[in-house]
Design a protein around this motif. Structure first.
Motif: not given
Length: 118
Positions: A91-97
């Motif tokens: 949930s804290a990553l820069a892009i959705p994946l």
């Protein structure tokens, strides 16, 4: 149309591998290839938001990952084990994946026509 999978396995700074992988992904997608990205090992560090590469004299190419949808690159995955190894929360990553297990990533690789590792 070829299915191209690009694996990011190296940290974002200290070498040009990450930038070259991203450039290759965007270029391939602009030629209407089906491009998938997988972040594994140290490559998951590319996904940390708000990095400041300028402080070490590097360019901020990481912001360009936000342009992936503009190039119709929608198949973006991260290795569950690698995220856990670096204590990163999806949930804290820069892009959705999508997060995949190593086994699931192996299955994705069997579907690719070409695999490139950066």
């Amino acid at each position: 149309m070829k299915k191209i999978t690009i694996i990011f396995r190296h940290a974002p700074h200290g070498s040009a591998k990450g930038r070259e992988g991203l450039d290759f992904a965007l270029l391939s997608a602009s030629f209407e290839q089906e491009v998938s990205l997988i972040f594994a090992d140290e490559g998951v560090l590319n996904l940390i938001p708000q990095q400041a590469p300028e402080t070490i004299g590097a360019k901020d190419f990481l912001a360009a990952f936000k342009a992936l949808p503009l190039y119709d690159i929608e198949s973006v995955y991260a290795c569950q084990q690698s995220l856990a190894d670096f204590q990163l929360d999806e949930s804290a990553l820069a892009i959705p994946l999508d997060v995949k297990t190593p086994k699931e990533i192996g299955e994705l690789l069997t579907q690719a026509d070409e695999v490139f590792v950066y």
